[in-house]
Motif scaffolding. Sequence first.
Motif, mmCIF file in Angstrom:
data_model
loop_
_atom_site.group_PDB
_atom_site.id
_atom_site.type_symbol
_atom_site.label_atom_id
_atom_site.label_comp_id
_atom_site.label_asym_id
_atom_site.label_seq_id
_atom_site.Cartn_x
_atom_site.Cartn_y
_atom_site.Cartn_z
ATOM 1 N N ASN A 1 38.514 35.095 38.180
ATOM 2 C CA ASN A 1 39.353 34.527 39.244
ATOM 3 C C ASN A 1 38.874 34.875 40.651
ATOM 4 O O ASN A 1 39.659 35.231 41.509
ATOM 5 N N GLY A 2 37.569 34.799 40.864
ATOM 6 C CA GLY A 2 37.016 35.047 42.190
ATOM 7 C C GLY A 2 36.790 36.509 42.522
ATOM 8 O O GLY A 2 36.200 36.839 43.537
ATOM 9 N N GLN A 3 37.269 37.390 41.668
ATOM 10 C CA GLN A 3 37.185 38.831 41.912
ATOM 11 C C GLN A 3 36.170 39.492 40.980
ATOM 12 O O GLN A 3 35.782 38.932 39.955
ATOM 13 N N ILE A 4 35.766 40.704 41.334
ATOM 14 C CA ILE A 4 34.893 41.499 40.481
ATOM 15 C C ILE A 4 35.750 42.069 39.357
ATOM 16 O O ILE A 4 36.694 42.815 39.606
ATOM 17 N N HIS B 1 34.053 44.573 28.805
ATOM 18 C CA HIS B 1 34.996 43.549 28.349
ATOM 19 C C HIS B 1 34.970 42.294 29.213
ATOM 20 O O HIS B 1 35.853 41.451 29.098
ATOM 21 N N THR B 2 33.976 42.171 30.074
ATOM 22 C CA THR B 2 33.920 40.986 30.920
ATOM 23 C C THR B 2 33.649 39.755 30.067
ATOM 24 O O THR B 2 32.885 39.802 29.114
ATOM 25 N N GLU B 3 34.323 38.677 30.384
ATOM 26 C CA GLU B 3 34.126 37.427 29.648
ATOM 27 C C GLU B 3 33.116 36.526 30.331
ATOM 28 O O GLU B 3 32.590 35.607 29.720
ATOM 29 N N ILE C 1 28.347 30.094 36.656
ATOM 30 C CA ILE C 1 29.089 30.994 35.779
ATOM 31 C C ILE C 1 28.328 31.123 34.459
ATOM 32 O O ILE C 1 27.907 30.129 33.873
ATOM 33 N N LEU C 2 28.150 32.361 34.023
ATOM 34 C CA LEU C 2 27.489 32.664 32.764
ATOM 35 C C LEU C 2 28.525 33.279 31.836
ATOM 36 O O LEU C 2 29.108 34.310 32.159
ATOM 37 N N GLY D 1 37.058 43.799 44.611
ATOM 38 C CA GLY D 1 37.310 42.763 45.604
ATOM 39 C C GLY D 1 36.618 41.454 45.253
ATOM 40 O O GLY D 1 36.301 41.177 44.102
ATOM 41 N N SER D 2 36.384 40.656 46.268
ATOM 42 C CA SER D 2 35.800 39.324 46.113
ATOM 43 C C SER D 2 34.346 39.408 45.655
ATOM 44 O O SER D 2 33.531 40.131 46.257
#
Length: 142
Positions: free
Chosen positions: A9-12, A18-20, A37-38, A86-87
């Motif tokens: 959603n635009g954030q780190i 667990h990052t999708e 996006i990967l 943050g962003s």
Amino acid sequence: MKIAVTYENGQIFQHFGHTEKFKVYQVEDGKVVSSAILSANGVGHGALAGLLRDSGADTLICGGIGGGAQMALAQAGIRLYGGVSGSADQAVEDLLAGKLDYDPDVKCDHHDHAHGEGHQCGHHHGGDHGCGGRHGEGHSCC
């Protein structure tokens, strides 16, 4: 140069293992020329370094990350900027400008011992878990 950022959603996203998805930025002459996006395709922890390497990324910006993942990234030749929040777009711009606020000693050390709710990657505070969700005993954080 190709910079990957754990992304949601635009954030780190604050929990590397667990990052999708990652947002991957192509940089030429010190400027972002494109991004995409990967998807992590459900791979976790160890396989993520290979996924990033195979995508051509040479730099990663993320939040919390464990020691094993840090070693896998180093072996893959990927430079790590951890402990960032943050962003995602702003973090990349800050990195390119030489002013990214990151933690060179970022740790997510919950691999060494089991504990319950209320832990946060890199720090121990009361309250919510800082890695994007709540987990129970013995959870391997990042």
